[in-house]
Scaffold this active site. Structure first.
Site, mmCIF file in Angstrom:
data_model
loop_
_atom_site.group_PDB
_atom_site.id
_atom_site.type_symbol
_atom_site.label_atom_id
_atom_site.label_comp_id
_atom_site.label_asym_id
_atom_site.label_seq_id
_atom_site.Cartn_x
_atom_site.Cartn_y
_atom_site.Cartn_z
ATOM 1 N N ASP A 1 0.853 -1.195 0.000
ATOM 2 C CA ASP A 1 0.000 0.000 0.000
ATOM 3 C C ASP A 1 0.890 1.247 0.000
ATOM 4 O OD1 ASP A 1 -1.976 1.912 0.474
ATOM 5 O OD2 ASP A 1 -2.173 1.411 2.612
ATOM 6 N N ASN B 1 -0.550 4.583 -0.223
ATOM 7 C CA ASN B 1 -1.205 5.830 0.218
ATOM 8 C C ASN B 1 -1.856 5.716 1.592
ATOM 9 O OD1 ASN B 1 -3.311 4.192 -0.437
ATOM 10 N ND2 ASN B 1 -4.420 5.703 -1.669
ATOM 11 N N ASP C 1 -4.284 3.815 2.779
ATOM 12 C CA ASP C 1 -5.706 3.506 2.971
ATOM 13 C C ASP C 1 -5.903 2.041 3.372
ATOM 14 O OD1 ASP C 1 -5.209 2.184 0.627
ATOM 15 O OD2 ASP C 1 -6.802 3.137 -0.539
ATOM 16 N N ASP D 1 -1.980 -1.330 -3.744
ATOM 17 C CA ASP D 1 -2.323 -0.633 -4.986
ATOM 18 C C ASP D 1 -1.264 -0.904 -6.064
ATOM 19 O OD1 ASP D 1 -0.268 1.168 -3.970
ATOM 20 O OD2 ASP D 1 -1.853 1.980 -2.679
ATOM 21 N N ASP E 1 -10.465 -16.270 -15.767
ATOM 22 C CA ASP E 1 -11.273 -16.712 -14.629
ATOM 23 C C ASP E 1 -12.333 -17.724 -15.081
ATOM 24 O OD1 ASP E 1 -11.786 -16.025 -11.740
ATOM 25 O OD2 ASP E 1 -13.781 -15.558 -12.512
ATOM 26 N N GLU F 1 -8.256 -20.776 -15.665
ATOM 27 C CA GLU F 1 -8.671 -21.420 -14.432
ATOM 28 C C GLU F 1 -9.792 -22.388 -14.827
ATOM 29 O OE1 GLU F 1 -10.708 -20.476 -10.089
ATOM 30 O OE2 GLU F 1 -11.371 -19.423 -11.862
HETATM 31 C C1 GLC Z 1 -12.411 -17.607 -9.540
HETATM 32 C C2 GLC Z 1 -11.543 -16.709 -8.704
HETATM 33 C C3 GLC Z 1 -12.235 -16.448 -7.416
HETATM 34 C C4 GLC Z 1 -13.538 -15.767 -7.699
HETATM 35 C C5 GLC Z 1 -14.380 -16.565 -8.676
HETATM 36 C C6 GLC Z 1 -15.502 -15.748 -9.221
HETATM 37 O O1 GLC Z 1 -12.590 -18.843 -8.965
HETATM 38 O O2 GLC Z 1 -10.273 -17.288 -8.545
HETATM 39 O O3 GLC Z 1 -11.449 -15.677 -6.545
HETATM 40 O O4 GLC Z 1 -14.254 -15.592 -6.500
HETATM 41 O O5 GLC Z 1 -13.629 -16.984 -9.787
HETATM 42 O O6 GLC Z 1 -15.027 -14.794 -10.135
HETATM 43 CA CA CA Z 2 -3.593 1.990 -1.122
#
Ligand code: GLC
Ligand code: CA
Length: 521
Positions: free
Chosen positions: A25, A27, A29, A33, A205, A260
Site C-alpha cells: 500500500d 497511500n 488507505d 495498490d 477466470d 482457471e
Molecule cells: C475464480 C476466482 C475467485 C472468484 C471466482 C468468481 O474462482 O479465482 O477468486 O471468487 O472466480 O469470479
Molecule cells: Ca492503497
C-alpha cells in the site's frame, strides 16, 4: 545468461501471482495498490521471477474483491489509475518481467452498465446479454443449479420483470450469456484493450463456465450441493476458446492465456488445451488438493503426464493461490514440508505459479469474526505481505486484513537478511532453473525410489541433466538399491530445501522432509 531456447517464454517462465489488495500500500488507505506493486518490482527481480499475474484491479464494488467487474477497461480508484498501470507495465518490462492480467469473462458486477441496462426490462437491448428465465411452474428458480460460496440457488428473482437471472457466484455477479455474439464481441474488445496496452497474457477466470447448456438442464441431484461452477463442462466452451486463441495469436510476442479450469480431475482439464488451439496453459488443481504424501503426489504427477502428454499440452503446477489455504498451512504449518514442496513445484516439468507470500513461508492469517470480509471464507490466505519487521510491517495504515502469524519474523526484510530463510531457498531454486535448460524445458523421467520418496530426472537432448529427489517422510531415507540412487551417482547437491550440503557430493541419503536438486559432477 540463461539457456537460449526457441520455445515460447511461458513454458520456461516462473509466474508470480500478486493479489494487489494485499501486496503493498502506498497511500495508507490499508489496501494495496498498483503503485505498491511498482515500488516492489526490485524485490521480484532480486527473487528471480519471470512474470507477474495481477488479480483484478478493475473498477468494482468489491462484493468479490474485484472478481465482480463493473468496468473491464478501467482501474478501480482504490488501486490507482490507468496511468499507474501503464507505468507498472513499462517498469516491469524494463526489468525483464512479463505482465499477465486477470480476465473475468463469465460474469460482471451487477453494477456494470451492461447489467444495469439488461435489468431495465424484458425489452432492454441488453436483456439477452445475461441469462434471464421465467420462474419454474411452482414460481421457484428455473433449475437446480447451486451458487458458489453458499449453498443457495444460482438464481435471483427480479420483481420488476418477473424473471430470474443466473449467477453462478454471488447475486452481485450475474453470468453473461456467451451464446450471444454481441457478448463475445464485447469481451474480445476487452482482450484487445489490454493487449494493445502491452500485457503479455491473461489468466482467464472460470474458463470452463462460459459455454452453457442451452437447455439449462438440472445438475444431477447426486452432485448437489456442489456449486454449478465446479460441474459445468460443456462442448459450447471450446469454439469460444478457439476464437479467443486466434485473437491472441494474431498479436506479436507470444501472448499467453492460462485458464482457471476448475474441474477437479486432470482428465477433464486436458481438453481445454484443444488441439493446441485453445488455452496455452491450464491450471491443474488436483495436486493443490493433494496431501503431503509421496504415493499420492506420485499418482498426481503420473496422471498429469498421462492426460497431457498425448495432447503435447504443457503442464502447470501450483500449490497456493488467493482461493485456498496456503500450502504451509495445509501441510500442518511445517516449514520443512513447505520448503520441500518448493523444490517439488520448481523441479517438475511445466510452468510453476507462485503465490505472493509463499516465498516467505507465510501461514494463513487467523481472521477474527469481526474482521471477516470475504463471502467465500478465503480471507486467511489473503493476509497482507509483511515487508518490514517494524510495527506496521511497511504498511503505512492499518491493512484491510490482519497480518499472518509470525509476520514479526517473516518479513521480506528479515528473510532477505537471513541466507538460511525460505526466501533465499526460493531465490536459489529460481536461479537454478534459469541456469538449467533441463529444469526449464527438459524431459521428465520418473524414477523408482524408496517408499516415501518421489524422484525424477530432467534432461535435454543436448545433455543438460538434473535429478530431483523429494523425501516426503519425517525420517532419514537412503536411496540404496533403487533406480533413484543409480540416477544420482556422481552428482552434486545444487539446491537443498534445508540449505544443507549445497555444493557437496550427494551421498544418497536425505534428511527428514529434505528435497534436493542434483547436478552431474
Ligand atoms: C475464480 C476466482 C475467485 C472468484 C471466482 C468468481 O474462482 O479465482 O477468486 O471468487 O472466480 O469470479
Ligand atoms: Ca492503497
Amino acid at each position: 545468461m540463461g539457456p537460449v531456447s526457441t520455445e515460447p517464454w511461458w513454458k520456461s517462465a516462473v509466474v508470480y501471482q500478486i493479489y494487489p489488495r494485499s501486496f503493498a500500500d502506498t497511500n495508507g488507505d490499508g489496501v494495496g495498490d498498483l503503485a505498491g506493486v511498482r515500488a516492489h518490482l526490485e524485490h521480484l527481480v532480486w527473487l528471480g521471477v519471470d512474470a507477474i499475474w495481477l488479480s483484478p484491479f478493475y473498477r468494482s464494488p468489491m462484493a468479490d474483491f474485484g472478481y465482480d467487474v463493473a468496468d473491464h477497461c478501467d482501474v478501480d480508484p482504490v488501486f490507482g489509475t490507468l496511468d499507474d498501470f501503464d507505468a507498472l507495465v513499462a517498469d516491469a518490462h524494463a526489468s525483464g518481467i512479463k505482465v499477465i492480467v486477470d480476465w473475468v469473462p463469465n460474469h460482471t458486477s451487477d453494477h456494470h452498465r451492461w447489467f444495469v441496462e439488461s435489468r431495465q426490462g424484458r425489452t432492454s437491448a441488453k436483456r439477452d446479454w445475461y441469462v434471464w428465465r421465467d420462474p419454474a411452474p411452482d414460481g421457484g428458480p428455473p433449475n437446480n443449479w447451486v451458487a458458489a460460496f453458499a449453498p443457495e440457488p444460482a438464481w435471483t428473482y427480479d420483481e420488476a420483470s418477473g424473471q430470474y437471472y443466473l449467477h453462478c457466484f454471488l447475486p452481485e455477479q450475474p453470468d453473461l450469456d456467451w451464446s450471444n455474439p454481441e457478448v463475445e464481441a464485447a469481451m474480445h474488445d476487452v482482450l484487445r484493450f489490454w493487449l494493445d496496452r502491452g500485457v503479455d497474457g491473461f489468466r482467464m477466470d472460470v474458463t470452463h463456465l462460459i459455454g452453457k447448456d442451452p437447455e439449462l438442464a438440472d445438475d444431477p441431484p447426486e452432485y448437489l450441493p456442489i456449486p454449478h461452477s465446479a460441474l459445468n463442462d460443456r462442448p459450447e466452451t471450446h469454439p469460444l476458446l478457439r476464437r479467443i486463441r486466434t485473437l491472441l495469436d494474431a498479436y506479436p510476442g507470444d501472448r499467453m492465456i492460462v485458464g482457471e479450469v476448475y474441474l477437479l480431475d486432470t482428465a477433464l482439464v486436458a481438453p481445454y488445451y484443444g488441439d493446441d488451439d485453445e488455452l496455452h496453459l491450464s491450471f491443474n488443481f488436483p495436486p493443490l488438493f493433494t496431501p503431503w504424501d509421496a504415493t499420492q503426489w506420485r499418482a498426481q504427477i503420473d496422471k498429469t503426464v498421462a492426460e497431457l502428454e498425448p495432447l503435447s499440452a504443457w503442464p502447470t503446477w501450483v500449490l497456493s493461490n488467493h482461493d485456498n489455504p496456503r500450502h504451509r498451512t495445509r501441510y500442518d504449518g511445517d516449514e520443512g514440508r513447505a520448503r520441500a514442496a518448493a523444490v517439488l513445484l520448481l523441479g517438475l516439468r511445466g510452468t510453476p505459479f507462485l503465490y505472493a507470500g509463499e516465498e516467505l513461508g507465510l501461514l494463513d492469517a487467523e481472521v477474527p469474526a469481526d474482521r471477516v470480509v470475504d463471502p467465500g471464507g478465503r480471507d486467511g490466505c489473503r493476509a497482507p505481505i509483511p515487508w518490514e519487521p517494524t510495527l506496521g510491517h511497511g504498511w503505512p495504515g492499518e491493512p484491510w486484513l490482519p497480518f499472518a502469524p509470525e509476520a514479526q519474523t517473516r518479513s521480506v526484510a528479515d528473510e532477505k537478511a537471513d541466507p538460511h530463510s525460505i526466501l533465499h531457498l526460493y531465490r536459489r531454486l529460481l536461479a537454478a532453473r534459469r541456469g538449467s535448460e533441463a529444469l526449464q524445458l527438459g524431459a521428465q523421467h520418473m524414477l523408482a525410489a524408496p517408499e516415501g520418496v518421489v524422484a525424477w530426472t530432467r534432461q535435454t537432448p543436448a545433455g543438460d541433466r538434473r535429478v530431483v529427489v523429494v523425501n516426503f517422510t519425517d525420517a532419514v531415507v537412503r536411496l540404496e538399491g533403487t533406480e533413484a540412487l543409480a540416477a544420482s551417482a556422481h552428482t552434486t547437491i545444487e539446491v537443498a530445501s534445508d540449505g544443507l550440503g549445497e555444493g557437496a557430493a550427494f551421498t544418497g541419503a536425505l534428511a527428514p522432509d529434505q528435497a534436493v536438486v542434483l547436478r552431474p559432477g
